[in-house]
Design an enzyme around this catalytic site. Structure first.
Site: not given
Length: 497
Positions: A21, A196
């Site tokens: 990420d 998320e």
């Protein structure tokens, strides 16, 4: 460096080891900061750190030493970063503050760290965590923080945290003391997987005075191309509560390809643009893609807009204009009829790194089954980017795009509904050593796909099946290599917990 097989030439990737990420995207004093989930001791997901790089133009990057290391509170999971312009936290004027998830023994809490030297060194707040783990939510992570100010001088910090299949909203005057203000979900959009990396920003709608807020949420499974993906909601935000203007059952996807996850936008973008990037992979196969000393890369940064459509207000994405700095050669064609009998129209046009813009006009007396372009063409492999005119769908077919033996989930064809604009279909395609990003009709429909072709596969073809289509224009730019420099700053030894 950066010459390995499949190594991106203008997409960001780590010098070595694992990346997932993007984190902590913020602009400060002439630099775009990019932090990212990083395991600096291996090429698979491990004890998470925050890697760090900076850029002055979103194209060329300088790698800096690891910013945040695991500690007694756990690994350093995803989060965001802000500039505390008014020293609300007391860490110093214009301190850069990172807000992140601590992960320890399966429990997650939210913590902060600060830097007063432009992100070069970091001090963790001794009062961590600032939000303790919640007994009812094992998945409680990925804080996105920004300053909200409806009226000048009357503002507060906002934090979004993903918790199961909902987003929790918190508010704070100082980044240290947080109070829960509202939640969004569950029951909205796609809930097939855990939610998320939330993101929230305000955008103008078209060229008018009106605005809407966009809440983007990554979903670990259930995306249209399979596996993980990013959905978004359009609505209003009053500083504490987000309200979607679409129905609960409406599912909007930011990207219909397989490889777009955990998207995050830069805070404080100096030109007022909203620009984001995402992890260019999918949890179905991210840990086994066939790279060598490194694993993981990010999408090229995209500028975001909103547009009124027949279906409602929808998100548009385009590569940031700075990519034009990499253009080194161009081929152009105009007003050509493309049919199954068309020969080698593109001649010697080829490349492993390309920026392609094409406009096709549908003919009233013809309806081809499909038409489009094939990139990274070799003796026995190609990636087809096409438009199915009968089903009105944009697609990417990577069935024979190169290596796919590492995962049964990889090879395939992925598509998304896309109506022509009048009688015209527009395509913008970015091609790199191991990826294609396809933007249809001014970025209304996007598909991002990893590919792993042989280095010799550099051909480019145009095609039409089952009928003819008019090529109004085609511009093919070869892109040069972006600069990815490694800082000579101090490094710390990696501590693996």
């Amino acid at each position: 460096m950066y010459d390995e097989t499949y190594r991106p030439q203008f997409h960001f990737s780590p010098v070595a080891h694992w990346l997932n990420d993007p984190n902590g995207l913020v602009f400060y004093e002439g630099e775009y900061h990019l932090f990212y989930q990083h395991y600096p001791a291996g090429t698979t997901h491990g004890p998470m750190h925050w890697g760090h790089a900076v850029s002055i133009d979103l194209v060329n990057w300088t790698h800096l030493p690891v910013a945040l290391y695991p500690d007694k509170y756990g690994y350093i999971y995803s989060g965001s970063a802000v500039i505390d312009w008014h020293n609300s936290a007391g860490f110093g004027e214009e301190a850069m503050v990172a807000v992140f998830t601590h992960h320890l023994d399966g429990r997650q809490s939210q913590s902060i760290a600060y830097s007063t030297d432009r992100g070069r060194s970091w001090t963790k707040y001794p009062g961590n965590p600032v939000i303790k783990s919640l007994s009812e939510h094992r998945d409680f992570r990925d804080p996105k923080v920004f300053w909200f100010e409806k009226n000048e001088g009357d503002g507060h910090w906002v934090m979004l945290v993903a918790a199961g299949n909902r987003i929790l909203f918190y508010s704070s005057p100082d980044l240290k003391k947080w109070s829960l203000s509202s939640s969004f979900g569950p029951g909205w959009g796609c809930t097939d997987g855990v939610w998320e990396t939330p993101e929230l920003f305000e955008l103008p709608v078209g060229d008018g005075p009106g605005t809407r807020w966009v809440l983007a949420v990554a979903v670990s499974s259930g995306a249209p191309a399979g596996g993980s993906g990013v959905q978004y909601f359009v609505g209003e935000f009053d500083g504490s509560t987000f309200t979607s203007e679409d129905s609960k059952s409406t599912v909007l996807w930011a990207d219909y390809g397989t490889d777009f996850y955990a998207s995050q936008a830069w805070n404080n973008e100096p030109a007022g643009r909203t620009i984001w990037t995402a992890w260019m992979s999918n949890w179905l196969y991210a840990k086994v893609i066939p790279t060598s000393t490194w694993r993981g890369s990010l999408t090229f940064p995209r500028q975001l807009q909103l547009k009124n459509t027949n279906q409602g207000i929808r998100l548009l994405q385009k590569p940031v204009r700075e990519i034009e700095r990499l253009r080194v050669r161009c081929w152009n064609w105009q007003d050509e009829l493309i049919s199954p009998e068309t020969g080698d129209l593109l001649g010697d046009a080829q490349g492993q790194t390309l920026d392609i813009s094409a406009e096709f006009d549908l003919l009233r007396d013809q309806q081809p089954d499909s038409f489009g372009l094939q990139v990274r063409v070799g003796k026995s492999e190609r990636t087809t980017i096409g438009y199915d005119s009968r089903s009105q769908a944009l697609f990417v077919d990577r069935g024979i795009a190169g290596r796919a033996d590492f995962s049964a989930e990889f090879a395939g064809k992925h598509s998304a509904k896309m109506e022509p604009i009048g009688d015209t279909v527009q395509l913008r395609i970015l091609v790199d050593h191991s990826s294609v990003e396809v933007f249809g009709n001014d970025g209304q429909v996007v598909l991002t796909e990893r590919i792993f072709p042989d280095a010799s596969s550099a051909g480019l073809r145009i095609y039409a099946k089952g009928g003819a289509v008019k090529l109004r224009s085609l511009d093919v730019y070869v892109l040069g290599k972006a600069n990815f420099a490694e800082s000579l700053g101090p490094k710390r030894s990696v501590r693996v917990h």
